[in-house]
Design an enzyme around this catalytic site. Structure first.
Site, PDB file in Angstrom:
ATOM      1  N   ASP A 204      -3.378 -24.094   0.228  1.00  0.00           N
ATOM      2  CA  ASP A 204      -4.721 -24.636   0.354  1.00  0.00           C
ATOM      3  C   ASP A 204      -5.672 -23.634   1.011  1.00  0.00           C
ATOM      4  O   ASP A 204      -6.853 -23.577   0.672  1.00  0.00           O
ATOM      5  CB  ASP A 204      -4.691 -25.929   1.166  1.00  0.00           C
TER       6      ASP A 204
ATOM      7  N   HIS B  79     -10.489 -19.932   0.664  1.00  0.00           N
ATOM      8  CA  HIS B  79     -11.088 -18.598   0.586  1.00  0.00           C
ATOM      9  C   HIS B  79     -11.769 -18.396  -0.761  1.00  0.00           C
ATOM     10  O   HIS B  79     -12.878 -17.839  -0.829  1.00  0.00           O
ATOM     11  CB  HIS B  79     -10.025 -17.519   0.816  1.00  0.00           C
TER      12      HIS B  79
ATOM     13  N   THR C 135      -7.637 -35.297   4.556  1.00  0.00           N
ATOM     14  CA  THR C 135      -6.207 -35.199   4.827  1.00  0.00           C
ATOM     15  C   THR C 135      -5.862 -33.997   5.703  1.00  0.00           C
ATOM     16  O   THR C 135      -4.690 -33.781   6.016  1.00  0.00           O
ATOM     17  CB  THR C 135      -5.425 -35.076   3.508  1.00  0.00           C
ATOM     18  N   ALA C 136      -6.864 -33.216   6.097  1.00  0.00           N
ATOM     19  CA  ALA C 136      -6.628 -32.008   6.890  1.00  0.00           C
ATOM     20  C   ALA C 136      -6.832 -32.312   8.382  1.00  0.00           C
ATOM     21  O   ALA C 136      -6.242 -33.246   8.916  1.00  0.00           O
ATOM     22  CB  ALA C 136      -7.546 -30.897   6.390  1.00  0.00           C
TER      23      ALA C 136
END
Length: 268
Positions: free
Chosen positions: A45, A50, A161-162
């Site tokens: 991810d 990036h 979800t991070a």
């Protein structure tokens, strides 16, 4: 079709990048890192984050697809063993596009100088450089509260979800036009009080954060941290732009959530 490939930089990902590039060139696709129609992200991810920032100036023209070479990623649909299948899909099948909302953050300064605008795929966080963050929270032009604590995390549905999840925030389906505000270690006692719960704001609501006094703040935009001096306000809202993902097969979001956080032993 024009394509570009980004890699996490490890040996496995780099080798896979070269393999896919050669395959796609053999199918007469055009390698173009400046103006690609599709960007293939090989890694995790973080690699796709990036890539998103590398091509954020052309989000309406570029779609992303991920191949994960490490742990299962939320932004990666394919694994290395499926590369040949993906190449054939890229070369012969028109891809469908799913669009997800992203976050726009504008930082303004006391001196009235040039404002800074950022786009986030996952989240923006705000922290003080020293001590607690003390900041007024306004929603749709009305003061909601004065926050005191370590900081605030404003996330997209894709980014729910991070970091947001680790702060106790809700998981939101990425098709929903919204942003979420989650607290980091708020101060709550007889004198100071915050809502103490994550807030989910719809697309037509704007969040405005005003420091109680001129301070320097650390603003993170996904994986990047920027120091801003003498901040007057920080505005956050659902961006008019969207991130576009190329889909060649269904990969339901809730399946990703289950596989990442619950596992395969609760399907019965």
């Amino acid at each position: 079709m024009k394509f570009a490939i980004t890699s996490r930089g490890d040996q496995t990902s780099n080798a896979l990048r070269m393999k896919m590039k050669n395959y796609l060139l053999d199918f007469d696709l055009v390698f173009d890192e400046a103006e690609p129609d599709i960007v293939i992200s090989i890694g995790g991810d973080g690699t796709l984050l990036h890539a998103f920032h590398q091509y954020q100036h052309r989000l309406s023209e570029t779609a992303f697809v991920g191949v994960h070479t490490g742990h299962l990623g939320f932004y990666a649909d394919w694994v290395p063993s499926e590369v040949e299948k993906l190449v054939i899909e890229l070369a012969r099948t028109p891809f469908s596009v799913v669009e997800y909302p992203i976050l726009e953050t504008i930082v303004r300064h006391i001196d009235g100088g040039k404002e800074s605008m950022y786009l986030s795929l996952n989240e923006t966080t705000i922290k003080a450089t020293e001590g607690s963050l003390v900041i007024d929270v306004e929603i749709k032009g009305q003061k909601f509260e004065t926050f005191r604590g370590d900081g605030l995390c404003i996330s997209t549905p894709s980014g729910s979800t991070a970091y947001n999840k680790s702060l106790g925030g809700a998981i939101i389906h990425p098709s929903i036009e919204a942003i979420q505000v989650a607290e980091m270690a708020s101060i709550n006692n007889r004198v100071f009080r915050t809502i103490g719960s994550p807030l989910i704001l719809p697309g037509h609501h704007t969040l405005l954060l005003r420091p109680k006094e001129a301070v320097d703040l650390l603003v993170t935009v996904d994986h990047k941290t920027i120091l801003h001096k003498d901040v007057k306000s920080i505005q956050c809202r659902v961006s008019d732009e969207k991130v576009r993902f190329a889909r060649y097969r269904p990969f339901p979001f809730w399946n990703r959530v289950r596989d990442s956080f619950v596992g395969n032993d609760n399907r019965g």
